[in-house]
Design an enzyme around this catalytic site. Structure first.
Site, PDB file in Angstrom:
ATOM      1  N   ASP A 121     -10.366  -9.129   8.069  1.00  0.00           N
ATOM      2  CA  ASP A 121     -11.802  -9.005   7.785  1.00  0.00           C
ATOM      3  C   ASP A 121     -12.466 -10.376   7.759  1.00  0.00           C
ATOM      4  O   ASP A 121     -13.599 -10.547   8.223  1.00  0.00           O
ATOM      5  CB  ASP A 121     -12.034  -8.301   6.442  1.00  0.00           C
ATOM      6  N   LYS A 172       3.669 -15.289   1.526  1.00  0.00           N
ATOM      7  CA  LYS A 172       3.666 -16.153   0.346  1.00  0.00           C
ATOM      8  C   LYS A 172       5.117 -16.361  -0.080  1.00  0.00           C
ATOM      9  O   LYS A 172       5.543 -15.936  -1.167  1.00  0.00           O
ATOM     10  CB  LYS A 172       2.846 -15.506  -0.783  1.00  0.00           C
ATOM     11  N   TYR A 223       0.821  -1.218   0.000  1.00  0.00           N
ATOM     12  CA  TYR A 223       0.000   0.000   0.000  1.00  0.00           C
ATOM     13  C   TYR A 223       0.855   1.268   0.000  1.00  0.00           C
ATOM     14  O   TYR A 223       0.345   2.369  -0.192  1.00  0.00           O
ATOM     15  CB  TYR A 223      -0.941   0.024   1.216  1.00  0.00           C
ATOM     16  N   ASP A 237      -2.560 -18.006   1.644  1.00  0.00           N
ATOM     17  CA  ASP A 237      -3.779 -18.565   1.039  1.00  0.00           C
ATOM     18  C   ASP A 237      -4.283 -19.752   1.857  1.00  0.00           C
ATOM     19  O   ASP A 237      -5.475 -19.896   2.116  1.00  0.00           O
ATOM     20  CB  ASP A 237      -3.554 -18.943  -0.440  1.00  0.00           C
ATOM     21  N   ASP A 291      -5.012  -7.137   5.821  1.00  0.00           N
ATOM     22  CA  ASP A 291      -6.258  -6.458   5.492  1.00  0.00           C
ATOM     23  C   ASP A 291      -7.348  -7.497   5.203  1.00  0.00           C
ATOM     24  O   ASP A 291      -8.453  -7.457   5.753  1.00  0.00           O
ATOM     25  CB  ASP A 291      -6.003  -5.579   4.246  1.00  0.00           C
TER      26      ASP A 291
END
Ligand code: NAD
Length: 368
Positions: free
Chosen positions: A253, A192, A142, A225, A249
């Site tokens: 959630d 990852k 970001y 993942d 992020d």
């Protein structure tokens, strides 16, 4: 010694409504537990824009840097949607996070037994769930450069850059290990590393910090993942999850929804220790300003009240008192009290924001 200081920024929409209930809890601690805070209140977001033409006045920013902890309600609303990007309410929030360098975002996902059938997952998978996601908040994709939309031949290309330095990974790993020591003593680091160099470095640094200074904490690594899958398959296997800004992020959630309503979710954002040893800190509910229910007495104040409980635990080392607040919330829910967002069964009637705050104060009284 002076009292610990709190800066309250209620903000917009339901922010001031839920913060009024938090102030009742703060006052209760002063009156009944001899734990008094020096509280000041100021404007942020649209409310600050209306008065000062900016979503965060410089004086408010300076005050936020001085206090022991900031409590924020919520910012934004349709009135401010057409404002220039530079003065949108959210810019006030982002400025606080950036200038206080709040690099560790703590998002607990805790499932109160009384709300277990609220989750989209089966009750036995979520009942008693208590996990903490530690998300890196000030770096990663970001913020990395280069970024932008560029022309390449006949077409445009959108670019963002995932970038982490060793010191950025080191400090978030330490935050996670320190937290784990106060909880279940387990950290799972997610990245990852199979396809991203930043993930390889992330894994190496987390392992190094662990081996050098936190060998007593159980550490595992997981591809993000798979982490997403495990969070909905068997979330209770986790204690603390540490991950980067982007994966955090999404995963936070996802974990949040394990527990039901947005009106129940607190958060903390922590930075480096100040001279008094306390971390720079801001506490806020995960939800926004909820313009659809503003002014109707329907807002659930629990997320904001649990955010204050996090302040007790992480800024003021008052873990037992934080637990007292959490148990009071658990009690009112077990007693069947529900704001409108928590109604799940036919025949239930909602109570108002004020009634929920008062019920939690009464449960605190009963805890003495
Ligand atoms: P929202 O979180 O405000 O609301 C989403 C839904 O959840 C709404 O139906 C709302 O009524 C409900 N809800 C949220 N909090 C609740 C509570 N405490 N009790 C009961 N119901 C609750 O998200 P949104 O509608 O996407 O955004 C509204 C405004 O808030 C926008 O301006 C957005 O930019 C802003 N926002 C601010 C923050 C923040 O201040 N941290 C976060 C998210 C959104």
């Amino acid at each position: 010694m002076s009292n610990p200081s709190l800066l309250i920024l209620p903000g917009d929409g339901i922010g001031p409504e839920v913060m009024t209930e938090v102030v009742k809890i703060i006052d209760w601690f002063g009156a009944k537990r001899g734990i008094a805070f020096d509280v000041s209140t100021d404007l942020v977001g649209g409310a600050a824009y209306d008065k000062h033409g900016t979503p965060l006045h410089d004086d408010t920013m300076a005050r936020a840097q001085e206090v022991d902890a900031v409590l924020l309600g919520a910012v934004g609303g349709p009135r401010y949607d057409d404002l220039d990007f530079s003065v949108k309410p959210e810019r006030g929030l982002l400025r606080l996070r950036k200038e206080m360098d709040l690099f560790a975002n703590l998002r607990p996902a805790q499932c109160f037994d009384a709300l277990a059938d609220f989750s989209s997952l089966k009750k036995d998978i979520v009942a008693g769930l208590d996990i903490m996601i530690v998300r890196e908040l000030t770096s990663g994709v970001y913020f990395g450069e280069p970024r932008g939309i560029f022309k390449e031949g006949n077409e445009r290309v959108g670019i963002n850059t995932q970038r982490y330095t060793e010191s950025e990974i080191d400090r978030i790993a330490r935050a996670a290990f320190e937290l784990a020591r106060k909880r279940g003593n387990k950290v799972c680091s997610m990245e990852k590393a199979n396809v991203m160099e930043s993930g390889i470095l992330w894994r190496e640094v987390v392992q190094k910090v662990h081996d050098e200074d936190y060998a007593d904490v159980e550490l595992s690594h997981m591809y993000a993942d798979n982490g997403a899958m495990q969070l909905v398959r068997a979330p209770k296997q986790f204690d603390v999850i540490v991950t980067d800004n982007l994966f955090g992020d999404v995963l936070s959630d996802c974990a949040a929804m394990l527990t039901g309503s947005l009106g129940m979710l607190p958060s903390a954002s922590l930075g480096a220790p100040m001279a008094n040893g306390r971390p720079k800190a801001m506490y806020e509910p995960v939800h926004g300003s909820a313009p659809d229910i503003t002014g109707q007495g329907k807002a659930n104040p629990i997320a904001c009240i649990l955010s204050f409980a996090m302040a007790l635990r992480y800024s003021f080392d008052l873990g037992d008192e934080a637990t007292r607040v959490e148990k009071a919330v658990e009690k009112v829910l077990a007693d069947g009290l529900r704001t409108a967002d928590l109604l799940g069964h036919e025949g239930e009637t909602p109570i108002s924001t004020t009634e929920m705050g008062d019920a939690i104060v009464a449960a605190l009284d009963a805890s003495l």
